[in-house]
Design a protein around this motif. Structure first.
Motif, PDB file in Angstrom:
ATOM      1  N   LEU A  43       0.844  -1.188   0.000  1.00 13.84           N
ATOM      2  CA  LEU A  43       0.000   0.000   0.000  1.00 13.84           C
ATOM      3  C   LEU A  43       0.881   1.240   0.000  1.00 13.84           C
ATOM      4  N   MET A  44       0.748   2.067  -1.028  1.00 15.04           N
ATOM      5  CA  MET A  44       1.603   3.251  -1.136  1.00 15.04           C
ATOM      6  C   MET A  44       0.775   4.530  -1.201  1.00 15.04           C
ATOM      7  N   SER A  45       1.119   5.479  -0.360  1.00 16.16           N
ATOM      8  CA  SER A  45       0.607   6.847  -0.445  1.00 16.16           C
ATOM      9  C   SER A  45       1.432   7.700   0.505  1.00 16.16           C
ATOM     10  N   ARG A  46       1.063   8.958   0.629  1.00 13.01           N
ATOM     11  CA  ARG A  46       1.823   9.852   1.504  1.00 13.01           C
ATOM     12  C   ARG A  46       1.332   9.831   2.942  1.00 13.01           C
ATOM     13  N   SER A  47       0.151   9.273   3.195  1.00 17.13           N
ATOM     14  CA  SER A  47      -0.466   9.347   4.508  1.00 17.13           C
ATOM     15  C   SER A  47      -0.316   8.034   5.278  1.00 17.13           C
ATOM     16  N   ARG A  48       0.545   8.022   6.276  1.00 16.45           N
ATOM     17  CA  ARG A  48       0.742   6.802   7.060  1.00 16.45           C
ATOM     18  C   ARG A  48      -0.533   6.404   7.792  1.00 16.45           C
ATOM     19  N   ASP A  49      -1.254   7.368   8.339  1.00 20.01           N
ATOM     20  CA  ASP A  49      -2.461   7.034   9.103  1.00 20.01           C
ATOM     21  C   ASP A  49      -3.469   6.297   8.233  1.00 20.01           C
ATOM     22  N   GLU A  50      -3.697   6.786   7.029  1.00 15.01           N
ATOM     23  CA  GLU A  50      -4.641   6.126   6.131  1.00 15.01           C
ATOM     24  C   GLU A  50      -4.165   4.730   5.762  1.00 15.01           C
ATOM     25  N   LEU A  51      -2.871   4.592   5.515  1.00 10.98           N
ATOM     26  CA  LEU A  51      -2.332   3.288   5.128  1.00 10.98           C
ATOM     27  C   LEU A  51      -2.396   2.297   6.284  1.00 10.98           C
ATOM     28  N   GLU A  52      -2.107   2.740   7.484  1.00  6.27           N
ATOM     29  CA  GLU A  52      -2.158   1.844   8.636  1.00  6.27           C
ATOM     30  C   GLU A  52      -3.581   1.346   8.872  1.00  6.27           C
ATOM     31  N   SER A  53      -4.556   2.245   8.703  1.00  7.37           N
ATOM     32  CA  SER A  53      -5.957   1.844   8.849  1.00  7.37           C
ATOM     33  C   SER A  53      -6.340   0.808   7.795  1.00  7.37           C
ATOM     34  N   LEU A  54      -5.929   1.062   6.541  1.00  2.52           N
ATOM     35  CA  LEU A  54      -6.217   0.124   5.466  1.00  2.52           C
ATOM     36  C   LEU A  54      -5.490  -1.195   5.680  1.00  2.52           C
ATOM     37  N   ALA A  55      -4.248  -1.133   6.159  1.00  3.70           N
ATOM     38  CA  ALA A  55      -3.481  -2.356   6.403  1.00  3.70           C
ATOM     39  C   ALA A  55      -4.198  -3.268   7.392  1.00  3.70           C
ATOM     40  N   SER A  56      -4.850  -2.679   8.379  1.00  2.00           N
ATOM     41  CA  SER A  56      -5.607  -3.488   9.346  1.00  2.00           C
ATOM     42  C   SER A  56      -6.740  -4.238   8.661  1.00  2.00           C
ATOM     43  N   GLU A  57      -7.404  -3.572   7.709  1.00  2.00           N
ATOM     44  CA  GLU A  57      -8.488  -4.228   6.977  1.00  2.00           C
ATOM     45  C   GLU A  57      -7.960  -5.324   6.055  1.00  2.00           C
ATOM     46  N   VAL A  58      -6.815  -5.071   5.441  1.00  2.00           N
ATOM     47  CA  VAL A  58      -6.206  -6.096   4.586  1.00  2.00           C
ATOM     48  C   VAL A  58      -5.848  -7.322   5.423  1.00  2.00           C
ATOM     49  N   LYS A  59      -5.235  -7.098   6.574  1.00  2.00           N
ATOM     50  CA  LYS A  59      -4.833  -8.204   7.439  1.00  2.00           C
ATOM     51  C   LYS A  59      -6.035  -8.998   7.932  1.00  2.00           C
ATOM     52  N   ALA A  60      -7.184  -8.328   8.077  1.00  2.00           N
ATOM     53  CA  ALA A  60      -8.403  -9.017   8.511  1.00  2.00           C
ATOM     54  C   ALA A  60      -8.882 -10.025   7.473  1.00  2.00           C
ATOM     55  N   THR A  61      -8.442  -9.884   6.228  1.00  2.00           N
ATOM     56  CA  THR A  61      -8.780 -10.865   5.186  1.00  2.00           C
ATOM     57  C   THR A  61      -7.846 -12.068   5.223  1.00  2.00           C
ATOM     58  N   GLY A  62      -6.815 -12.003   6.062  1.00  5.37           N
ATOM     59  CA  GLY A  62      -5.839 -13.075   6.132  1.00  5.37           C
ATOM     60  C   GLY A  62      -4.617 -12.858   5.274  1.00  5.37           C
ATOM     61  N   ARG A  63      -4.525 -11.701   4.635  1.00  7.60           N
ATOM     62  CA  ARG A  63      -3.398 -11.410   3.750  1.00  7.60           C
ATOM     63  C   ARG A  63      -2.415 -10.457   4.418  1.00  7.60           C
ATOM     64  N   ARG A  64      -1.193 -10.430   3.918  1.00  7.33           N
ATOM     65  CA  ARG A  64      -0.182  -9.510   4.429  1.00  7.33           C
ATOM     66  C   ARG A  64      -0.367  -8.126   3.806  1.00  7.33           C
ATOM     67  N   ALA A  65       0.017  -7.108   4.564  1.00 10.46           N
ATOM     68  CA  ALA A  65      -0.023  -5.737   4.065  1.00 10.46           C
ATOM     69  C   ALA A  65       1.345  -5.099   4.281  1.00 10.46           C
ATOM     70  N   HIS A  66       1.910  -4.531   3.229  1.00 11.21           N
ATOM     71  CA  HIS A  66       3.174  -3.795   3.310  1.00 11.21           C
ATOM     72  C   HIS A  66       2.842  -2.304   3.213  1.00 11.21           C
ATOM     73  N   VAL A  67       3.145  -1.554   4.242  1.00  7.30           N
ATOM     74  CA  VAL A  67       2.871  -0.115   4.256  1.00  7.30           C
ATOM     75  C   VAL A  67       4.082   0.629   3.702  1.00  7.30           C
ATOM     76  N   LEU A  68       3.879   1.343   2.597  1.00 10.52           N
ATOM     77  CA  LEU A  68       4.954   2.078   1.924  1.00 10.52           C
ATOM     78  C   LEU A  68       4.572   3.557   1.889  1.00 10.52           C
ATOM     79  N   VAL A  69       5.099   4.332   2.803  1.00  9.77           N
ATOM     80  CA  VAL A  69       4.813   5.766   2.843  1.00  9.77           C
ATOM     81  C   VAL A  69       5.779   6.462   1.889  1.00  9.77           C
ATOM     82  N   ALA A  70       5.242   6.927   0.772  1.00  8.40           N
ATOM     83  CA  ALA A  70       6.090   7.564  -0.236  1.00  8.40           C
ATOM     84  C   ALA A  70       5.244   8.460  -1.120  1.00  8.40           C
ATOM     85  N   ASP A  71       5.866   9.506  -1.627  1.00  8.45           N
ATOM     86  CA  ASP A  71       5.254  10.380  -2.621  1.00  8.45           C
ATOM     87  C   ASP A  71       5.600   9.809  -3.990  1.00  8.45           C
TER      88      ASP A  71
END
Length: 254
Positions: A43-71
């Motif tokens: 998951l890539m975007s500039r907003s860590r908070d948004e990505l961390e929230s989304l990562a939690s939802e991805v993990k709830a599906t049983g899949r891994r989430a890689h948080v990539l904070v980048a422009d």
């Protein structure tokens, strides 16, 4: 294909997908659709908070989430993030922006900002991803285009310029990558209600303009776009490359 069931052709089990602009709107919906189909998702975007929230939802599906904070406009940061992934099978090249202006009012700052994100960043993100995929011998790249890459839209000369460019880029990439196992396609949505478009769609005159051009009885939702992205990301679209899938409610049919 022998022995596959129809649904298995839509599975992304064991694969890793990168979604840019993943924090909200269409990007978020794409990330969740890919995860629900079995992919680990970067998951890539500039907003860590948004990505961390989304990562939690991805993990709830049983899949891994890689948080990539980048422009995405920072080529070095994007290159480093992509090279650091354990593998890369799918790119959803989704990050983009729009600043509606009358053609005669377009200023250089706006032109440079929109083209930098929508063309330059999309080009070099796709290039970095394609290098990983070519080395692996397989992959799917989905560029986020728009109906604005097929027809003119009011007060959107810069945006139309960028999306016509994405349509051309998609075709040219597919030609250059032939024989590598990497497919390249675009998804071209109509107006979808997202945080970026909500202010436009709240204007009664603009909403009337949209409704008058749609052949459907409703606006497109983010899941409509995510479903098209999922199709182009999986084996079910194995013979589809160098084209654009319109999710436009019939806008470009007339």
């Amino acid at each position: 294909m022998t022995g596959d069931t129809p649904l298995s052709r839509y599975s992304l089990d064991g694969r890793t997908a990168l979604v840019t602009g993943a924090g909200r709107g269409i990007g978020r919906a794409c990330a969740l659709a890919l995860a629900r189909s079995g992919a680990d998702v970067a998951l890539m975007s500039r907003s860590r908070d948004e990505l961390e929230s989304l990562a939690s939802e991805v993990k709830a599906t049983g899949r891994r989430a890689h948080v990539l904070v980048a422009d995405v406009c920072d080529k070095a940061a994007v290159d480093a993030a992509i090279s650091g992934l354990p593998r890369l099978d799918v790119l959803v090249n989704n990050a983009g922006t729009n600043v509606p202006q009358e053609f005669l009012d377009v200023d250089e700052e706006t032109f440079d900002r929109v083209t930098s994100i929508n063309i330059r960043a999309a080009f070099f993100t796709a290039q970095a991803a394609a290098r990983r995929m070519v080395a692996a011998g397989a992959g799917a790249i989905v560029n986020m285009s728009s109906q604005a890459g097929h027809v003119a839209l009011v007060r959107r000369t810069v945006y139309c310029t960028t999306k016509f460019a994405i349509e051309g880029l998609t075709k040219a990439m597919a030609v250059d990558l032939r024989g590598t196992g990497v497919r390249v396609n675009a998804v071209a949505p109509t107006f979808v209600e997202t945080p970026m478009t909500k202010p436009f769609l709240s204007d009664p005159d603009f909403r009337a303009y949209v409704d008058a051009n749609l052949l459907t009885t409703r606006l497109a939702g983010v899941d409509d776009v995510a479903d098209a992205v999922l199709f182009l990301s999986c084996d079910a679209s194995g013979m589809v490359t160098g084209t654009s899938l319109l999710v436009d409610g019939g806008w470009t049919a007339h």
